[in-house]
Write a protein that holds these residues in place. Structure first.
Motif, PDB file in Angstrom:
ATOM      1  N   PHE A 172      40.652  33.757  42.802  1.00 14.94           N
ATOM      2  CA  PHE A 172      40.737  33.295  44.415  1.00 14.94           C
ATOM      3  C   PHE A 172      39.138  33.122  44.512  1.00 14.94           C
ATOM      4  CE2 PHE A 172      39.673  34.135  48.963  1.00 14.94           C
ATOM      5  CZ  PHE A 172      40.734  33.356  49.410  1.00 14.94           C
ATOM      6  N   ASN A 173      38.840  32.096  43.496  1.00 12.58           N
ATOM      7  CA  ASN A 173      37.876  31.242  43.862  1.00 12.58           C
ATOM      8  C   ASN A 173      37.629  29.801  44.682  1.00 12.58           C
ATOM      9  OD1 ASN A 173      39.176  29.767  41.723  1.00 12.58           O
ATOM     10  ND2 ASN A 173      38.083  30.914  40.173  1.00 12.58           N
ATOM     11  N   GLU A 183      32.612  37.966  48.422  1.00  9.17           N
ATOM     12  CA  GLU A 183      32.419  37.281  47.962  1.00  9.17           C
ATOM     13  C   GLU A 183      33.972  36.856  47.994  1.00  9.17           C
ATOM     14  OE1 GLU A 183      31.399  38.367  43.983  1.00  9.17           O
ATOM     15  OE2 GLU A 183      31.564  35.897  43.188  1.00  9.17           O
ATOM     16  N   ILE A 184      34.972  37.665  47.970  1.00  8.66           N
ATOM     17  CA  ILE A 184      36.083  37.178  48.733  1.00  8.66           C
ATOM     18  C   ILE A 184      36.682  37.254  50.048  1.00  8.66           C
ATOM     19  CG2 ILE A 184      38.853  38.217  48.729  1.00  8.66           C
ATOM     20  CD1 ILE A 184      38.061  40.030  46.581  1.00  8.66           C
ATOM     21  N   GLN A 185      36.007  37.861  50.832  1.00 12.20           N
ATOM     22  CA  GLN A 185      35.461  37.471  52.245  1.00 12.20           C
ATOM     23  C   GLN A 185      34.951  36.272  52.564  1.00 12.20           C
ATOM     24  OE1 GLN A 185      35.480  42.303  53.952  1.00 12.20           O
ATOM     25  NE2 GLN A 185      34.226  39.983  55.376  1.00 12.20           N
ATOM     26  N   LYS A 186      33.639  35.461  51.935  1.00  8.96           N
ATOM     27  CA  LYS A 186      33.213  34.004  52.151  1.00  8.96           C
ATOM     28  C   LYS A 186      34.279  32.842  51.352  1.00  8.96           C
ATOM     29  CE  LYS A 186      28.674  34.815  51.296  1.00  8.96           C
ATOM     30  NZ  LYS A 186      27.351  35.027  50.230  1.00  8.96           N
ATOM     31  N   ASN A 187      35.074  33.335  50.518  1.00 12.24           N
ATOM     32  CA  ASN A 187      36.183  32.262  50.089  1.00 12.24           C
ATOM     33  C   ASN A 187      37.469  32.494  50.924  1.00 12.24           C
ATOM     34  OD1 ASN A 187      35.023  31.707  47.940  1.00 12.24           O
ATOM     35  ND2 ASN A 187      36.155  33.528  45.804  1.00 12.24           N
ATOM     36  N   ILE A 188      37.440  33.624  51.784  1.00  8.57           N
ATOM     37  CA  ILE A 188      38.390  33.651  52.294  1.00  8.57           C
ATOM     38  C   ILE A 188      38.139  32.585  53.958  1.00  8.57           C
ATOM     39  CG2 ILE A 188      40.065  35.198  54.472  1.00  8.57           C
ATOM     40  CD1 ILE A 188      40.175  36.601  52.540  1.00  8.57           C
ATOM     41  N   ILE A 194      40.786  27.261  45.759  1.00  8.90           N
ATOM     42  CA  ILE A 194      40.805  27.209  47.109  1.00  8.90           C
ATOM     43  C   ILE A 194      41.321  24.840  46.957  1.00  8.90           C
ATOM     44  CG2 ILE A 194      39.883  26.542  49.036  1.00  8.90           C
ATOM     45  CD1 ILE A 194      38.606  29.524  48.401  1.00  8.90           C
ATOM     46  N   LYS A 195      40.043  24.649  46.166  1.00 10.37           N
ATOM     47  CA  LYS A 195      40.846  22.989  46.328  1.00 10.37           C
ATOM     48  C   LYS A 195      41.892  22.844  45.622  1.00 10.37           C
ATOM     49  CE  LYS A 195      35.331  22.532  45.765  1.00 10.37           C
ATOM     50  NZ  LYS A 195      34.705  22.921  45.330  1.00 10.37           N
ATOM     51  N   LEU A 196      42.421  23.173  45.151  1.00  6.81           N
ATOM     52  CA  LEU A 196      43.756  22.693  44.464  1.00  6.81           C
ATOM     53  C   LEU A 196      44.805  23.416  45.412  1.00  6.81           C
ATOM     54  CD1 LEU A 196      44.161  25.094  41.212  1.00  6.81           C
ATOM     55  CD2 LEU A 196      43.213  21.967  41.693  1.00  6.81           C
ATOM     56  N   TYR A 197      44.641  24.041  46.611  1.00  6.33           N
ATOM     57  CA  TYR A 197      45.776  23.896  47.482  1.00  6.33           C
ATOM     58  C   TYR A 197      45.548  23.046  48.878  1.00  6.33           C
ATOM     59  CZ  TYR A 197      48.213  26.567  44.554  1.00  6.33           C
ATOM     60  OH  TYR A 197      49.264  27.352  43.454  1.00  6.33           O
ATOM     61  N   PRO A 198      46.193  23.236  50.099  1.00  2.00           N
ATOM     62  CA  PRO A 198      45.926  22.560  51.042  1.00  2.00           C
ATOM     63  C   PRO A 198      45.291  23.868  52.202  1.00  2.00           C
ATOM     64  CG  PRO A 198      48.437  22.651  50.833  1.00  2.00           C
ATOM     65  CD  PRO A 198      47.841  22.631  49.961  1.00  2.00           C
ATOM     66  N   THR A 199      44.742  22.747  53.304  1.00  6.99           N
ATOM     67  CA  THR A 199      44.047  24.471  54.449  1.00  6.99           C
ATOM     68  C   THR A 199      44.714  25.505  54.808  1.00  6.99           C
ATOM     69  OG1 THR A 199      42.584  22.664  54.677  1.00  6.99           O
ATOM     70  CG2 THR A 199      43.128  24.546  55.950  1.00  6.99           C
ATOM     71  N   PRO A 200      45.169  26.537  54.161  1.00  7.05           N
ATOM     72  CA  PRO A 200      46.040  27.505  55.118  1.00  7.05           C
ATOM     73  C   PRO A 200      46.081  27.434  56.510  1.00  7.05           C
ATOM     74  CG  PRO A 200      44.563  29.076  53.544  1.00  7.05           C
ATOM     75  CD  PRO A 200      44.081  27.491  53.812  1.00  7.05           C
ATOM     76  N   SER A 201      47.406  28.373  56.863  1.00  3.37           N
ATOM     77  CA  SER A 201      47.190  28.445  58.539  1.00  3.37           C
ATOM     78  C   SER A 201      47.309  30.052  58.934  1.00  3.37           C
ATOM     79  CB  SER A 201      48.764  27.420  59.333  1.00  3.37           C
ATOM     80  OG  SER A 201      49.634  27.518  58.012  1.00  3.37           O
ATOM     81  N   LEU A 202      47.089  30.658  57.535  1.00  2.00           N
ATOM     82  CA  LEU A 202      47.238  31.745  57.917  1.00  2.00           C
ATOM     83  C   LEU A 202      46.442  32.187  57.014  1.00  2.00           C
ATOM     84  CD1 LEU A 202      47.820  34.680  59.293  1.00  2.00           C
ATOM     85  CD2 LEU A 202      49.900  34.465  57.552  1.00  2.00           C
ATOM     86  N   VAL A 203      46.368  33.249  56.596  1.00  2.00           N
ATOM     87  CA  VAL A 203      45.538  34.771  55.513  1.00  2.00           C
ATOM     88  C   VAL A 203      45.609  35.801  55.712  1.00  2.00           C
ATOM     89  CG1 VAL A 203      44.033  35.151  53.510  1.00  2.00           C
ATOM     90  CG2 VAL A 203      43.751  33.207  54.528  1.00  2.00           C
ATOM     91  N   ALA A 212      35.976  29.812  53.876  1.00  2.00           N
ATOM     92  CA  ALA A 212      36.034  28.925  53.368  1.00  2.00           C
ATOM     93  C   ALA A 212      37.856  28.452  52.809  1.00  2.00           C
ATOM     94  CB  ALA A 212      35.569  29.433  51.825  1.00  2.00           C
ATOM     95  N   THR A 213      38.065  29.048  53.593  1.00  3.40           N
ATOM     96  CA  THR A 213      39.944  27.985  53.386  1.00  3.40           C
ATOM     97  C   THR A 213      39.939  27.746  54.625  1.00  3.40           C
ATOM     98  OG1 THR A 213      41.075  29.932  54.506  1.00  3.40           O
ATOM     99  CG2 THR A 213      41.199  29.560  51.971  1.00  3.40           C
ATOM    100  N   GLY A 214      39.126  27.706  55.896  1.00  4.36           N
ATOM    101  CA  GLY A 214      39.575  26.812  57.239  1.00  4.36           C
ATOM    102  C   GLY A 214      40.411  27.775  57.679  1.00  4.36           C
TER     103      GLY A 214
END
Ligand code: SAM
Length: 413
Positions: free
Chosen positions: A357-358, A383-388, A362-371, A390-392
């Motif tokens: 989950f890096n 690190e994982i939290q930062k990426n969560i 994240i760049k390969l997939y659309p912005t999620p509406s929910l994680v 970053a998904t927006g």
């Protein structure tokens, strides 16, 4: 009791630690006290440190709480599997709320904690148990390790938390093991796991030290003969690898999986797949999520630590939502794929979240509406939290079974 250990008191317990133990302060030192209740006063005997904690046991209750009750389980004070059964249920809920509040306060997270709801079932809800097996001086012991040591086994007749069918199979299998052990000690049988679903099917997992010989195979065969159509049976060889699956064998003529239905979704469960141990509470959690998040408006969801899809698939059933799940256990991922009734909407990736989950993903997939994330007890890494973040994603659902790791993770957002 060690008569040489110091007695302290009278001392009052003001609060419970998240493990359920009371915290008593004496001479500026904190002692962790099993089976305490806030506002009670005790004479305590200090004990050797356990797992790094300074502990003390109750010698005498000087002032008892009105919430103290007699636990229904006869094994309660020796087993250590439960921590709240000596407290009236309504007060248990109140204390659990305070435990979460205190964890948030500890990490300076400003948040109002909701009332803790009732569990639909207070007993007989748990769908999985692992019993330890040892042979000592020829006698077979089967039960649970007490909380502080893996050297002892508390033998039990039945456990109130478990679904009755698990207690029933436990006693039948215990009888078989005892019979065989009387002829030849079962030194290589290490543990027994029993899982059950609400359709009264069971999955049995027997852990052995090494591949079974002929007489050990007859024990396994006798257990197999107890099972009904729809039940499942595996044995596996003890492994010291922490993350890899052990060498395992499916017993012929039994089912490879059991299934549980959550809302309308039939969920496949393989032998080493995690499954939420309280179906009714899982449904409550999903209803709570639905009440807060407009599921109909979601287009794309990340399910981190997805397991077999138990949290996300029932949520999106019959909706036009796309799903990306990431999970470390390949067996659970195979289950998730089978559980995604129409595979066109769901993609599952096997991998360690930390590696997989890096930013690249994240760049390969659309912005999620929910994680959604349901990490192991230890919580998740910064690190994982930062990426969560970053998904927006506008919504994040974090399910946690450890108030302290939840509070720490929230403090880092
Ligand atoms: C508490 S379970 C939740 C599973 C699923 N969400 C559910 O509700 O059934 C945590 C899951 O995280 C997986 N897991 C643990 N550490 C992981 C990691 N570092 N990377 C990926 N998955 C991991 C475990 O295999 C397990 O399936």
């Amino acid at each position: 009791m060690d008569i040489n250990r110091p007695i302290i008191g009278p001392v009052e317990v003001k609060e419970l630690h998240s493990s359920g133990k009371g915290i008593a302060y004496w001479n500026d030192k904190a002692y962790y006290v099993p089976w305490a209740i806030p506002n009670e006063q005790y004479w305590l005997q200090t004990e050797n440190r356990r797992l790094g904690f300074r502990t003390a046991s109750i010698i005498e209750i000087k002032k008892a709480s009105n919430f103290r009750i007699k636990p229904i389980c006869p094994h309660y004070f020796e087993c250590g599997g439960c921590n709240f059964m000596h407290i009236d249920y309504s007060e248990q809920l109140n204390l659990k709320k305070i435990i979460v509040q205190n964890a948030l306060k500890k990490y300076h997270v400003d948040y109002t904690v909701a009332e803790v709801g009732n569990s639909p079932k207070q007993i007989n809800y748990r769908n999985k148990a692992t019993y330890q097996i040892r042979v000592r001086q020829g006698k077979l012991l089967i039960g649970f390790h007490p909380e502080w040591t893996k050297n002892e086994i508390v033998e039990i007749e039945s456990c109130y938390l478990l679904m009755p069918i698990i207690n029933k199979y436990f006693n039948k299998i215990k009888n078989i093991l005892n019979e065989f052990n009387n002829n030849k000690p079962l030194e290589h049988f290490l543990s027994l796991t029993i899982r059950a679903n609400t359709q009264h099917q069971v999955m049995i997992l027997m852990e052995l030290l090494k591949s079974p010989d002929v007489s050990e195979l007859s024990v396994l065969n006798a257990i197999k003969n107890l099972l009904n159509k729809g039940d499942s049976f595996y044995y596996y060889i003890k492994s010291n690898e922490r993350y890899a699956l052990p060498e395992y064998y499916h017993v012929k003529d039994t089912e490879p999986y059991i299934f549980e239905e959550i809302f309308q979704v039939k969920l496949r469960i393989s032998p080493f797949t995690f499954f939420q141990n309280n179906k009714e509470v899982t449904e409550l959690i999903l209803n709570e999520i639905k009440s807060v998040i407009p599921i109909d408006t979601l287009s794309f969801i990340y399910d981190l630590y997805s397991g077999n899809g138990t949290l996300s698939l029932p949520l999106v059933f019959n909706k036009s939502v796309k799903l990306l799940g990431i999970e470390g256990n390949p067996m659970a991922v195979e289950d998730a794929k089978a559980n995604a009734y129409d595979n066109s909407f769901a993609t599952y990736i096997v991998g360690d979240i930390l590696d997989t989950f890096n930013q690249h993903l994240i760049k390969l997939y659309p912005t999620p509406s929910l994680v959604i994330l349901d990490p192991p007890r230890s919580g998740t890494l910064i690190e994982i939290q930062k990426n969560i973040i970053a998904t927006g994603a506008p919504y994040i659902v974090y399910l946690s079974c450890n108030p302290l790791s939840l509070a720490w993770n929230l403090s880092q957002l």
